[in-house]
Design a protein around this motif. Structure first.
Motif, short mmCIF file in Angstrom:
data_model
loop_
_atom_site.label_atom_id
_atom_site.label_comp_id
_atom_site.label_asym_id
_atom_site.label_seq_id
_atom_site.Cartn_x
_atom_site.Cartn_y
_atom_site.Cartn_z
N HIS A 149 0.87 -1.18 0.00
CA HIS A 149 0.00 0.00 0.00
C HIS A 149 0.90 1.23 0.00
N THR A 150 0.56 2.22 -0.80
CA THR A 150 1.33 3.48 -0.79
C THR A 150 0.39 4.65 -1.02
N HIS A 151 0.90 5.85 -0.73
CA HIS A 151 0.19 7.09 -1.05
C HIS A 151 0.60 7.49 -2.46
N MET A 152 -0.29 7.32 -3.40
CA MET A 152 0.04 7.47 -4.82
C MET A 152 -0.60 8.73 -5.40
N ALA A 153 0.24 9.66 -5.86
CA ALA A 153 -0.26 10.86 -6.54
C ALA A 153 -1.34 11.55 -5.71
N GLU A 154 -1.06 11.70 -4.42
CA GLU A 154 -2.04 12.32 -3.52
C GLU A 154 -2.15 13.82 -3.77
N SER A 155 -1.00 14.48 -3.96
CA SER A 155 -1.01 15.93 -4.19
C SER A 155 -0.40 16.24 -5.54
N LYS A 156 -0.66 17.46 -6.00
CA LYS A 156 -0.07 17.89 -7.27
C LYS A 156 1.45 17.91 -7.17
N LEU A 157 1.98 18.33 -6.02
CA LEU A 157 3.42 18.34 -5.86
C LEU A 157 4.01 16.94 -6.07
N GLN A 158 3.35 15.93 -5.53
CA GLN A 158 3.85 14.57 -5.71
C GLN A 158 3.82 14.15 -7.19
N ALA A 159 2.73 14.48 -7.87
CA ALA A 159 2.63 14.11 -9.29
C ALA A 159 3.70 14.81 -10.11
N LEU A 160 3.89 16.11 -9.87
CA LEU A 160 4.91 16.86 -10.59
C LEU A 160 6.31 16.32 -10.28
N ASN A 161 6.54 16.06 -9.01
CA ASN A 161 7.86 15.58 -8.59
C ASN A 161 8.14 14.19 -9.16
N GLY A 162 7.10 13.37 -9.29
CA GLY A 162 7.29 12.06 -9.89
C GLY A 162 7.77 12.16 -11.33
N GLN A 163 7.13 13.05 -12.09
CA GLN A 163 7.55 13.25 -13.48
C GLN A 163 8.98 13.78 -13.54
N LEU A 164 9.31 14.69 -12.63
CA LEU A 164 10.65 15.26 -12.61
C LEU A 164 11.69 14.22 -12.21
N THR A 165 11.35 13.37 -11.24
CA THR A 165 12.30 12.40 -10.70
C THR A 165 12.49 11.21 -11.64
N TYR A 166 11.38 10.70 -12.16
CA TYR A 166 11.43 9.44 -12.91
C TYR A 166 11.28 9.61 -14.43
N GLY A 167 10.83 10.79 -14.85
CA GLY A 167 10.54 10.96 -16.27
C GLY A 167 9.28 10.24 -16.69
N LYS A 168 8.46 9.88 -15.75
CA LYS A 168 7.21 9.15 -16.00
C LYS A 168 6.34 9.32 -14.76
N SER A 169 5.12 8.83 -14.82
CA SER A 169 4.22 8.97 -13.67
C SER A 169 4.66 8.06 -12.53
N LEU A 170 4.18 8.38 -11.34
CA LEU A 170 4.46 7.55 -10.17
C LEU A 170 3.95 6.13 -10.38
N THR A 171 2.77 6.00 -10.97
CA THR A 171 2.18 4.68 -11.22
C THR A 171 3.05 3.88 -12.17
N ALA A 172 3.51 4.52 -13.23
CA ALA A 172 4.37 3.82 -14.19
C ALA A 172 5.67 3.38 -13.53
N HIS A 173 6.20 4.21 -12.65
CA HIS A 173 7.45 3.84 -11.98
C HIS A 173 7.22 2.66 -11.03
N PHE A 174 6.11 2.68 -10.29
CA PHE A 174 5.82 1.54 -9.41
C PHE A 174 5.64 0.26 -10.22
N ASP A 175 5.05 0.39 -11.39
CA ASP A 175 4.88 -0.76 -12.25
C ASP A 175 6.26 -1.29 -12.70
N ASP A 176 7.14 -0.38 -13.07
CA ASP A 176 8.49 -0.78 -13.47
C ASP A 176 9.23 -1.48 -12.33
N MET A 177 8.92 -1.09 -11.10
CA MET A 177 9.59 -1.67 -9.94
C MET A 177 8.96 -3.00 -9.51
#
Length: 500
Positions: free
Chosen positions: A240-268
């Motif tokens: 269980h995780t907090h996924m894309a809860e805030s806009k900051l998290q969604a933006l930071n995910g794209q900046l950090t991974y070059g993809k969405s948080l969901t896509a990165h979790f899938d890759d992992m």
């Protein structure tokens, strides 16, 4: 001599899937529902009869996302965003003994049960890392009060101040030195503790289960996430995780991974049918399709999403994508109560400010289905709870038809969702046992719990006073920096802000 059978006579039972309300009898054999039938149906000799004709009978509500430790932090902040709540974490959750963990969890459980919840997905927190003893204390609290629970400790190896670009550098020197001292330990010890908990779990897994919660994607290094995936695969335990809860998290995910948080979790390797994403406010259509393809769930928490200004989750779109959706109250330190009636009502209401198309709105029975079946599926309990049907556990809530929310009774589903605030709950049964009867707990001494909690808070408030001052000093810097970061454009629109 009693045979162990109980028959509940004449209650008005609700079936959210079929949107059906009808009177009938329910035969309970030990912990399970044996049969459901018309009023006056034949039952085994010696069955204990209970007249529930003055009640609506519903499956026990399932809280798909909360934080049991959060009960000691209710009301702490007012104009707090998610990021300001995270900033306050080193204060509001600090200094907890094992007994404090037990008290906090018990207080959370009591708040849920008195409003008809019988099962919970608890993302608890223990500093500096999870321990076997700490997790057993949390489980013991649920075991004592009689509640069904899936316990998943939140874990991270990067602090909040580490992961927001530029935040630490924007702080005054003295505050930067302070938050540098709040850095988290390497993840190895946390996962080893979880491995030991999973390998030696002493509790009945029909009642109490254990999972893991890498708390927020960016707060966990990729090595940590990969290790969580391996542990989950090894023990087949939920994640269980907090996924894309805030806009900051969604933006930071794209900046950090070059993809969405969901896509990165899938890759992992973490996006499986054992995975639940809390909130999911800033998911896009590709994220939703990916989650549906993997059989993952979303725990929708409308109260805290609005309380923290995180945004409005696109629940109709999630359902259209065939993503399982459960409802959560979130922790009492971010939504201030554990009222699943409120979560049910808000789930319906939120959908109605996103579109004028009434066909896209969440209906009352649909919201109730999320609060029961959806949550059960997210917890992996879908074959045990969430329905009133033979073979399911006897987890039931009884709503008083003489409560003014149901006078007059025009439509039980609409009135449950829109008129009832949970005050109608008179009795709660879990595993065929009444844990709450005539508005009183049968398994705990509530007055003693309140007294113990008040004593604990006196000590915790004294011991964490210095951290409270530090958090207050950090707050304006964190707020300004995060507001600026979150003003950047994003392709998902989940907040009513003309400035984006």
């Amino acid at each position: 001599m009693s045979t162990g059978f109980i028959v509940l006579r004449g209650g008005l039972s609700l079936d959210a899937t079929e949107r059906r309300a009808e009177r009938g009898d329910i035969l309970i054999d030990g912990t399970e529902i044996r049969d459901c039938g018309p009023c006056g149906m034949a039952v085994p000799d010696g069955a204990i009869e209970r007249d529930v004709s003055g009640s609506i009978v519903i499956p026990g509500l399932v809280n798909a996302h909360t934080h049991g430790h959060g009960s000691l932090g209710k009301g702490r902040g007012d104009l707090w965003s998610l990021e300001l709540l995270l900033n306050a974490g080193p204060w509001i959750s600090a200094g907890r003994s094992h007994e404090d963990k037990y008290l906090a969890t018990m207080l959370t459980a009591a708040d849920m049960i008195r409003r008809g919840a019988t099962a919970v997905y608890d993302l608890t927190w223990e500093q500096p890392r999870p321990s076997v003893e700490g997790m057993h204390q949390v489980a013991r609290a649920y075991d004592t009060i009689g509640m069904r629970a899936l316990i998943a400790p939140m874990m991270a190896d990067l602090s909040f101040y580490d992961i927001v670009p530029g935040l630490a550098d924007s702080l005054p020197d003295d505050l930067r030195r302070t938050v540098d001292g709040w850095r988290l330990d390497p993840f190895g010890a946390s996962l080893e503790a979880c491995r030991e908990v999973l390998a030696t779990w002493p509790f009945d897994t029909d009642r109490l289960r254990f999972g893991i919660a890498p708390t927020i994607p960016m707060h966990c290094t990729d090595d940590f996430l990969a290790a969580c995936a391996r542990l989950s695969d090894e023990f087949q335990c939920p994640v269980h995780t907090h996924m894309a809860e805030s806009k900051l998290q969604a933006l930071n995910g794209q900046l950090t991974y070059g993809k969405s948080l969901t896509a990165h979790f899938d890759d992992m390797g973490l996006l499986t049918d054992r995975f639940t994403a809390a909130h999911g406010v800033w998911l896009d259509p590709d994220d939703m399709r990916r989650m549906a393809d993997r059989g993952a769930s979303v725990a929708h928490c409308p109260a805290s999403n609005m309380r923290l200004g995180s945004g409005l989750a696109q629940i109709r779109e999630l359902c259209d994508a065939s993503v399982n959706v459960g409802l959560g109250s979130d922790g009492s330190n971010s939504s201030d109560n554990q009222n699943m009636f409120e979560a049910t009502r808000l789930a319906a209401y939120v959908s109605r400010v996103l579109t004028h198309d009434i066909n896209r709105w969440v209906a009352s029975a649909e919201a109730l289905e999320m609060a029961t079946i959806g949550g059960a599926r997210a917890m992996g309990f879908e074959r045990l709870i969430g329905r009133i049907a033979p073979g399911y556990k006897a987890d039931l809530a009884f709503l008083d038809l003489h409560d003014l929310a149901y006078v007059p009774l025009n439509d039980a589903f609409n009135q449950l969702a829109y008129a009832d605030d949970g005050s109608s709950v008179s009795d709660v049964m879990i595993d065929g046992r009444f844990v709450y009867e005539n508005h009183c707990f049968t398994t705990i001494d509530l007055d003693a719990l309140i007294a113990d909690t008040e004593r604990a808070m006196e000590r915790l408030n004294r011991d964490t006073a210095d951290r409270k001052e530090i958090v207050a000093a950090l707050e304006p810097h964190v707020a300004d920096h995060c507001i600026c970061f979150s003003s950047r454009p994003h392709h998902v629109a989940s907040i009513c802000d003309k400035h984006g």
